[in-house]
Design a protein around this motif. Structure first.
Motif, PDB file in Angstrom:
ATOM      1  N   LYS A 252     -40.507 -20.309  -6.262  1.00 33.38           N
ATOM      2  CA  LYS A 252     -39.571 -21.394  -5.959  1.00 33.38           C
ATOM      3  C   LYS A 252     -38.249 -20.812  -5.456  1.00 33.38           C
ATOM      4  O   LYS A 252     -38.068 -19.594  -5.381  1.00 33.38           O
ATOM      5  CB  LYS A 252     -39.334 -22.259  -7.209  1.00 33.38           C
ATOM      6  N   ARG A 253     -37.309 -21.689  -5.075  1.00 31.92           N
ATOM      7  CA  ARG A 253     -36.050 -21.248  -4.474  1.00 31.92           C
ATOM      8  C   ARG A 253     -34.864 -21.712  -5.331  1.00 31.92           C
ATOM      9  O   ARG A 253     -34.916 -22.776  -5.966  1.00 31.92           O
ATOM     10  CB  ARG A 253     -35.864 -21.823  -3.058  1.00 31.92           C
ATOM     11  N   VAL A 254     -33.794 -20.934  -5.281  1.00 33.47           N
ATOM     12  CA  VAL A 254     -32.550 -21.247  -5.991  1.00 33.47           C
ATOM     13  C   VAL A 254     -31.395 -21.172  -5.006  1.00 33.47           C
ATOM     14  O   VAL A 254     -31.201 -20.150  -4.339  1.00 33.47           O
ATOM     15  CB  VAL A 254     -32.294 -20.264  -7.163  1.00 33.47           C
ATOM     16  N   VAL A 255     -30.630 -22.241  -4.921  1.00 36.78           N
ATOM     17  CA  VAL A 255     -29.381 -22.274  -4.152  1.00 36.78           C
ATOM     18  C   VAL A 255     -28.251 -22.130  -5.159  1.00 36.78           C
ATOM     19  O   VAL A 255     -28.219 -22.851  -6.168  1.00 36.78           O
ATOM     20  CB  VAL A 255     -29.236 -23.598  -3.368  1.00 36.78           C
ATOM     21  N   ILE A 256     -27.332 -21.231  -4.918  1.00 30.73           N
ATOM     22  CA  ILE A 256     -26.225 -20.982  -5.848  1.00 30.73           C
ATOM     23  C   ILE A 256     -25.072 -21.932  -5.532  1.00 30.73           C
ATOM     24  O   ILE A 256     -24.474 -21.858  -4.450  1.00 30.73           O
ATOM     25  CB  ILE A 256     -25.739 -19.523  -5.767  1.00 30.73           C
ATOM     26  N   GLY A 257     -24.763 -22.838  -6.460  1.00 29.60           N
ATOM     27  CA  GLY A 257     -23.671 -23.790  -6.284  1.00 29.60           C
ATOM     28  C   GLY A 257     -22.342 -23.224  -6.745  1.00 29.60           C
ATOM     29  O   GLY A 257     -22.258 -22.655  -7.841  1.00 29.60           O
ATOM     30  N   PHE A 295     -33.885 -16.442  -3.464  1.00 35.05           N
ATOM     31  CA  PHE A 295     -32.504 -16.747  -3.062  1.00 35.05           C
ATOM     32  C   PHE A 295     -32.489 -17.591  -1.795  1.00 35.05           C
ATOM     33  O   PHE A 295     -32.972 -17.180  -0.750  1.00 35.05           O
ATOM     34  CB  PHE A 295     -31.722 -15.457  -2.841  1.00 35.05           C
ATOM     35  N   ALA A 296     -31.896 -18.782  -1.897  1.00 39.07           N
ATOM     36  CA  ALA A 296     -31.846 -19.719  -0.769  1.00 39.07           C
ATOM     37  C   ALA A 296     -30.420 -19.992  -0.313  1.00 39.07           C
ATOM     38  O   ALA A 296     -30.156 -20.990   0.350  1.00 39.07           O
ATOM     39  CB  ALA A 296     -32.540 -21.027  -1.135  1.00 39.07           C
ATOM     40  N   GLY A 297     -29.471 -19.106  -0.667  1.00 32.57           N
ATOM     41  CA  GLY A 297     -28.104 -19.252  -0.177  1.00 32.57           C
ATOM     42  C   GLY A 297     -27.199 -19.972  -1.150  1.00 32.57           C
ATOM     43  O   GLY A 297     -27.416 -19.955  -2.372  1.00 32.57           O
ATOM     44  N   PHE A 298     -26.178 -20.612  -0.591  1.00 27.57           N
ATOM     45  CA  PHE A 298     -25.113 -21.233  -1.384  1.00 27.57           C
ATOM     46  C   PHE A 298     -24.992 -22.717  -1.056  1.00 27.57           C
ATOM     47  O   PHE A 298     -25.332 -23.152   0.044  1.00 27.57           O
ATOM     48  CB  PHE A 298     -23.765 -20.581  -1.069  1.00 27.57           C
ATOM     49  N   VAL A 299     -24.441 -23.471  -2.013  1.00 24.52           N
ATOM     50  CA  VAL A 299     -23.981 -24.829  -1.731  1.00 24.52           C
ATOM     51  C   VAL A 299     -22.595 -24.971  -2.351  1.00 24.52           C
ATOM     52  O   VAL A 299     -22.359 -24.536  -3.473  1.00 24.52           O
ATOM     53  CB  VAL A 299     -24.964 -25.900  -2.249  1.00 24.52           C
ATOM     54  N   PHE A 300     -21.672 -25.571  -1.588  1.00 23.34           N
ATOM     55  CA  PHE A 300     -20.270 -25.657  -1.988  1.00 23.34           C
ATOM     56  C   PHE A 300     -19.934 -27.065  -2.482  1.00 23.34           C
ATOM     57  O   PHE A 300     -20.334 -28.061  -1.875  1.00 23.34           O
ATOM     58  CB  PHE A 300     -19.360 -25.328  -0.803  1.00 23.34           C
ATOM     59  N   HIS A 301     -19.186 -27.125  -3.554  1.00 20.93           N
ATOM     60  CA  HIS A 301     -18.717 -28.392  -4.109  1.00 20.93           C
ATOM     61  C   HIS A 301     -17.203 -28.485  -3.913  1.00 20.93           C
ATOM     62  O   HIS A 301     -16.451 -27.727  -4.507  1.00 20.93           O
ATOM     63  CB  HIS A 301     -19.027 -28.484  -5.600  1.00 20.93           C
ATOM     64  N   HIS A 302     -16.837 -29.429  -3.078  1.00 24.69           N
ATOM     65  CA  HIS A 302     -17.627 -30.278  -2.200  1.00 24.69           C
ATOM     66  C   HIS A 302     -16.968 -30.273  -0.839  1.00 24.69           C
ATOM     67  O   HIS A 302     -16.017 -29.519  -0.626  1.00 24.69           O
ATOM     68  CB  HIS A 302     -17.730 -31.714  -2.746  1.00 24.69           C
TER      69      HIS A 302
END
Length: 318
Positions: A252-257, A295-302
């Motif tokens: 599976k994949r994980v995006v780091i928030g 590792f699927a990259g990053f997600v930024f809040h917000h």
């Protein structure tokens, strides 16, 4: 130097240059959560959409989690589909993918983990699935992210926590079953706190950390890993290590928030730091995880918070 030696030297130089290019790391994918008002502003105004997409492209953000549910007295994913089609086509033309963002403070969707509200969770996803089924390929959502956090409920406490977390898992299972029945393949995953890996829970006869149940159920997770240091104790890497290891094992994949808005304590957010300091920490994470399959990259809040952080606040809606 003879012509033959010169040709050999040129060939060697060319091969070395090619190898160097092949080894140059590419930046990990970057996404941004975009909530109700800024999402609706982009939908309602082609000019606002163009400005926002140009900003995202400039900052090398290649995925936008765009709110796709009711707000105020509107629910355009159901009743004004053309707005989403136009925006998604414009984003795709710039190489930006669009995920439907579900879950909302406005709708108090934390209640959706309660059995009596599961039908609402399924319905909000079904509207996205129905939209995609009717849309042309270039106007479809590329994925779904749902942000439903049972720990925001007033009744969240030690005694009720297992029941509420089982409700989250039951709700998630119902959503994934709706996707299966639709025949669609878009990835679906939740925003998940990093500390769920410290809660053991029995669900459907299996006892394991909640985080592992969630990873098993869904296509990916966006891990809310809200710290402003990459390494060391109480850091982004330390809090993601169990989820990354498990996701690697099960494919599976994980995006780091990551967080960019003001908050207390200060360690939760990059707010107050400069962009160069953030990029240095992001580089450490990419160096550690760049070759990991999970590792699927990053997600930024917000969206609005990140724009303020980089000194380019979003223009006021006209």
């Amino acid at each position: 130097m003879s012509r033959r030696l010169a040709r050999v030297a040129l060939l060697i130089a060319s091969l070395l240059a090619g190898a160097a290019c092949a080894q140059t790391p590419t930046q990990a994918s970057r996404a941004v959560w975009t909530w109700e008002e800024p999402s609706y502003a982009m939908l309602d105004s082609p000019q606002a959409a163009d400005e926002a997409l140009a900003f995202l492209q400039r900052k090398k953000i290649d995925v936008v989690y765009l709110y796709a549910d009711a707000f105020g007295d509107r629910n355009p994913v159901e009743r004004q589909k053309t707005l989403y089609r136009d925006f998604i086509r414009a984003a795709h033309a710039r190489g930006i993918r669009v995920y439907a963002l579900l879950g909302s403070w406005y709708l108090h969707t934390e209640r959706y983990v309660l059995p009596r509200h599961h039908r609402k969770a399924k319905a909000m996803l079904q509207r996205v699935l129905d939209y995609n089924a009717a849309a042309a390929p270039d106007a479809r959502f590329d994925g779904v992210n749902y942000d439903i956090e049972p720990h925001l409920l007033d009744e969240w406490e030690d005694a009720t926590r297992p029941r509420l977390l089982r409700g989250f898992l039951d709700m998630s299972a119902a959503m994934m079953e709706a996707k299966r029945k639709s025949g669609q393949t878009l990835p679906i995953g939740p925003a998940m706190p990093f500390w769920w890996d410290g809660i053991e829970l029995e669900w459907r006869g299996v006892r394991k950390p909640v985080s592992e149940h969630v990873i098993d159920l869904t296509d990916y997770v966006a891990l809310m890993d809200y710290r402003n240091r990459a390494d060391g104790r109480d850091s982004i890497l330390s809090h993601a290590q169990d989820e990354m290891a498990y996701a690697d094992r099960v494919g599976k994949r994980v995006v780091i928030g990551l967080e960019f808005n003001p908050g207390e304590p200060a360690k939760l957010s990059f707010h107050g730091m400069d962009e160069a300091a953030f990029e240095a920490e992001a580089g450490k994470i990419e160096a550690a995880y760049g070759k990991r399959p999970a590792f699927a990259g990053f997600v930024f809040h917000h969206y609005e918070g990140y724009r303020r952080f980089v000194g380019e606040p979003a223009p006021a809606a006209e």
